[in-house]
Design a protein around this motif. Structure first.
Motif, PDB file in Angstrom:
ATOM      1  N   SER A 175      -7.549   5.149 -11.517  1.00 14.29           N
ATOM      2  CA  SER A 175      -6.900   6.389 -11.423  1.00 14.29           C
ATOM      3  C   SER A 175      -5.602   6.146 -11.731  1.00 14.29           C
ATOM      4  O   SER A 175      -4.735   7.036 -11.900  1.00 14.29           O
ATOM      5  CB  SER A 175      -6.911   6.529  -9.870  1.00 14.29           C
ATOM      6  OG  SER A 175      -6.486   5.640  -9.032  1.00 14.29           O
ATOM      7  N   LEU A 176      -4.963   5.058 -12.144  1.00 16.38           N
ATOM      8  CA  LEU A 176      -3.795   4.654 -12.374  1.00 16.38           C
ATOM      9  C   LEU A 176      -3.451   5.013 -13.726  1.00 16.38           C
ATOM     10  O   LEU A 176      -3.748   4.334 -14.694  1.00 16.38           O
ATOM     11  CB  LEU A 176      -3.447   3.197 -12.039  1.00 16.38           C
ATOM     12  CG  LEU A 176      -1.773   2.690 -12.117  1.00 16.38           C
ATOM     13  CD1 LEU A 176      -1.237   3.585 -10.905  1.00 16.38           C
ATOM     14  CD2 LEU A 176      -1.578   1.275 -11.905  1.00 16.38           C
ATOM     15  N   THR A 177      -2.488   6.042 -13.998  1.00 19.72           N
ATOM     16  CA  THR A 177      -1.960   6.396 -15.237  1.00 19.72           C
ATOM     17  C   THR A 177      -1.562   5.274 -16.216  1.00 19.72           C
ATOM     18  O   THR A 177      -0.552   4.642 -15.541  1.00 19.72           O
ATOM     19  CB  THR A 177      -1.038   7.680 -15.232  1.00 19.72           C
ATOM     20  OG1 THR A 177      -1.785   8.505 -14.297  1.00 19.72           O
ATOM     21  CG2 THR A 177      -0.826   8.257 -16.513  1.00 19.72           C
TER      22      THR A 177
ATOM     23  N   GLN B  54       0.287   8.708  -7.090  1.00 26.37           N
ATOM     24  CA  GLN B  54       0.007   8.509  -8.222  1.00 26.37           C
ATOM     25  C   GLN B  54       1.129   8.606  -9.317  1.00 26.37           C
ATOM     26  O   GLN B  54       1.163   7.366 -10.280  1.00 26.37           O
ATOM     27  CB  GLN B  54      -1.167   9.403  -8.866  1.00 26.37           C
ATOM     28  CG  GLN B  54      -2.493   9.045  -8.007  1.00 26.37           C
ATOM     29  CD  GLN B  54      -3.036   7.797  -8.265  1.00 26.37           C
ATOM     30  OE1 GLN B  54      -2.940   7.109  -9.281  1.00 26.37           O
ATOM     31  NE2 GLN B  54      -3.548   7.138  -6.955  1.00 26.37           N
TER      32      GLN B  54
ATOM     33  N   ARG C 245       0.766  -1.220  -0.117  1.00 26.64           N
ATOM     34  CA  ARG C 245      -0.009   0.142   0.000  1.00 26.64           C
ATOM     35  C   ARG C 245       0.796   1.287   0.018  1.00 26.64           C
ATOM     36  O   ARG C 245       0.866   2.101   1.066  1.00 26.64           O
ATOM     37  CB  ARG C 245      -0.947  -0.007   1.149  1.00 26.64           C
ATOM     38  CG  ARG C 245      -1.591  -1.308   1.379  1.00 26.64           C
ATOM     39  CD  ARG C 245      -3.104  -1.292   1.298  1.00 26.64           C
ATOM     40  NE  ARG C 245      -3.864  -0.120   0.980  1.00 26.64           N
ATOM     41  CZ  ARG C 245      -5.111   0.065   1.456  1.00 26.64           C
ATOM     42  NH1 ARG C 245      -5.644  -0.948   2.368  1.00 26.64           N
ATOM     43  NH2 ARG C 245      -5.770   1.127   1.284  1.00 26.64           N
TER      44      ARG C 245
ATOM     45  N   GLY D 124       1.934  -4.100  -8.630  1.00 23.20           N
ATOM     46  CA  GLY D 124       1.610  -3.862  -7.154  1.00 23.20           C
ATOM     47  C   GLY D 124       0.950  -5.523  -6.896  1.00 23.20           C
ATOM     48  O   GLY D 124       1.961  -6.374  -7.267  1.00 23.20           O
TER      49      GLY D 124
ATOM     50  N   GLU E 205       0.109   4.012  -1.151  1.00 21.89           N
ATOM     51  CA  GLU E 205      -0.613   5.231  -1.041  1.00 21.89           C
ATOM     52  C   GLU E 205      -0.440   5.779   0.477  1.00 21.89           C
ATOM     53  O   GLU E 205      -0.789   6.829   0.791  1.00 21.89           O
ATOM     54  CB  GLU E 205      -1.967   5.055  -1.464  1.00 21.89           C
ATOM     55  CG  GLU E 205      -2.694   4.112  -0.681  1.00 21.89           C
ATOM     56  CD  GLU E 205      -2.805   2.761  -1.073  1.00 21.89           C
ATOM     57  OE1 GLU E 205      -3.607   1.899  -0.659  1.00 21.89           O
ATOM     58  OE2 GLU E 205      -1.791   2.491  -1.969  1.00 21.89           O
TER      59      GLU E 205
ATOM     60  N   ARG F 244      -8.639  -1.017  -6.222  1.00 23.09           N
ATOM     61  CA  ARG F 244      -8.355   0.069  -5.765  1.00 23.09           C
ATOM     62  C   ARG F 244      -7.634   1.026  -6.872  1.00 23.09           C
ATOM     63  O   ARG F 244      -7.825   2.391  -6.686  1.00 23.09           O
ATOM     64  CB  ARG F 244      -7.110  -0.284  -4.663  1.00 23.09           C
ATOM     65  CG  ARG F 244      -6.579   1.075  -3.761  1.00 23.09           C
ATOM     66  CD  ARG F 244      -5.505   0.287  -2.866  1.00 23.09           C
ATOM     67  NE  ARG F 244      -6.004  -0.691  -2.045  1.00 23.09           N
ATOM     68  CZ  ARG F 244      -5.261  -1.900  -2.155  1.00 23.09           C
ATOM     69  NH1 ARG F 244      -4.160  -1.996  -2.407  1.00 23.09           N
ATOM     70  NH2 ARG F 244      -5.898  -2.847  -1.128  1.00 23.09           N
ATOM     71  N   TYR F 245      -6.935   0.803  -7.825  1.00 28.26           N
ATOM     72  CA  TYR F 245      -6.392   1.741  -8.557  1.00 28.26           C
ATOM     73  C   TYR F 245      -6.754   1.628 -10.266  1.00 28.26           C
ATOM     74  O   TYR F 245      -6.460   2.707 -10.897  1.00 28.26           O
ATOM     75  CB  TYR F 245      -4.872   1.011  -8.758  1.00 28.26           C
ATOM     76  CG  TYR F 245      -4.170   1.179  -7.554  1.00 28.26           C
ATOM     77  CD1 TYR F 245      -3.911   2.240  -6.669  1.00 28.26           C
ATOM     78  CD2 TYR F 245      -3.419   0.154  -7.106  1.00 28.26           C
ATOM     79  CE1 TYR F 245      -3.400   2.382  -5.633  1.00 28.26           C
ATOM     80  CE2 TYR F 245      -2.728   0.183  -5.732  1.00 28.26           C
ATOM     81  CZ  TYR F 245      -2.653   1.388  -4.883  1.00 28.26           C
ATOM     82  OH  TYR F 245      -2.220   1.126  -3.838  1.00 28.26           O
TER      83      TYR F 245
ATOM     84  N   THR G 152      -5.942  -5.077  -5.853  1.00 30.53           N
ATOM     85  CA  THR G 152      -5.191  -3.858  -6.632  1.00 30.53           C
ATOM     86  C   THR G 152      -5.968  -3.274  -7.815  1.00 30.53           C
ATOM     87  O   THR G 152      -5.900  -1.889  -8.046  1.00 30.53           O
ATOM     88  CB  THR G 152      -3.844  -4.313  -7.436  1.00 30.53           C
ATOM     89  OG1 THR G 152      -3.088  -4.875  -6.179  1.00 30.53           O
ATOM     90  CG2 THR G 152      -2.927  -3.407  -7.713  1.00 30.53           C
TER      91      THR G 152
ATOM     92  N   LEU H 184       3.185   4.856  -9.099  1.00 28.01           N
ATOM     93  CA  LEU H 184       2.302   3.913  -9.433  1.00 28.01           C
ATOM     94  C   LEU H 184       2.234   3.890 -10.820  1.00 28.01           C
ATOM     95  O   LEU H 184       2.237   3.008 -11.437  1.00 28.01           O
ATOM     96  CB  LEU H 184       0.915   3.943  -8.943  1.00 28.01           C
ATOM     97  CG  LEU H 184       0.918   3.686  -7.303  1.00 28.01           C
ATOM     98  CD1 LEU H 184      -0.288   3.909  -6.775  1.00 28.01           C
ATOM     99  CD2 LEU H 184       1.335   2.170  -6.935  1.00 28.01           C
TER     100      LEU H 184
END
Length: 197
Positions: free
Chosen positions: A53-55, A27, A18, A102, A20, A49-50, A46, A30
């Motif tokens: 938002s994960l680029t 961000q 984690r 992750g 974050e 959670r991401y 994972t 990640l």
């Protein structure tokens, strides 16, 4: 055969869980894990959670491993069936490497099944204090480079211990009336020594 490469963020005290919680701005860090990957493996938690938002995930093929249903997004595939067998089959198909982003639980399972070939750690100059560690005893450093903001990228090859063939128990009365015994025989090859009377 393609490789499976695990990419994780790690704190300077070895925590890989984690990020974050211990990075002030997680961000970008990640997003660096995704990099130029074409196919990404994610555990269900994972992904939940991401994923939004994960680029970089929007441009990759996302394969999600998990036994419970998820809310799928475009470009997402849920792997069905026995995870170990499915990923073993995926490795055998020619193509670009598969990147595990992750997903520490998935990484640990893949290490146990001997499916991960490399581990890439982005080591941040931050002490997390507490959390889960990655057992690095199987890892052999192959390269290291400095990135921005004091981050080190360390790339490791996974060195699995050789499996030892089970030794067999021999029962022998001996040709000339020797005693009967059960002894373990060394599984490593040794040169034969013969003595003649």
């Amino acid at each position: 055969m393609r490789n499976i490469v695990a990419r994780l963020c790690m704190s300077e005290d070895g925590i890989v869980e984690r990020p974050e919680q211990w990075l002030s701005d997680p961000q970008p860090a990640l997003g660096q894990l995704v990099g130029a990957a074409e196919t990404v493996l994610l555990g269900r938690r994972t992904f939940d959670r991401y994923a939004g938002s994960l680029t970089g995930l929007e441009h990759t093929r996302n394969l999600v491993v998990g036994s419970r249903p998820i809310v799928a997004r475009p470009g997402t595939e849920i792997l069905q069936g026995d995870t170990r067998r499915v990923l073993t089959a995926l490795k055998a198909i020619p193509g670009d490497d598969l990147y595990v982003i992750g997903s520490l639980t998935l990484v640990r399972s893949l290490l146990r099944w001997r499916l991960i070939d490399e581990v890439s750690l982005l080591i941040h100059p931050v002490a997390a204090g507490r959390g889960m560690l990655l057992d690095r005893r199987l890892l052999r450093l192959i390269s290291m480079c400095a990135r921005n903001n004091g981050v080190l990228e360390a790339n490791y090859r996974v060195r699995y211990a050789a499996t030892v063939a089970p030794s067999t128990a021999l029962v022998s009365a001996g040709r000339w009336g020797g005693t009967r015994s059960r002894d373990r025989v060394a599984s490593t090859a040794r040169p034969a020594v013969r003595t003649h009377a």
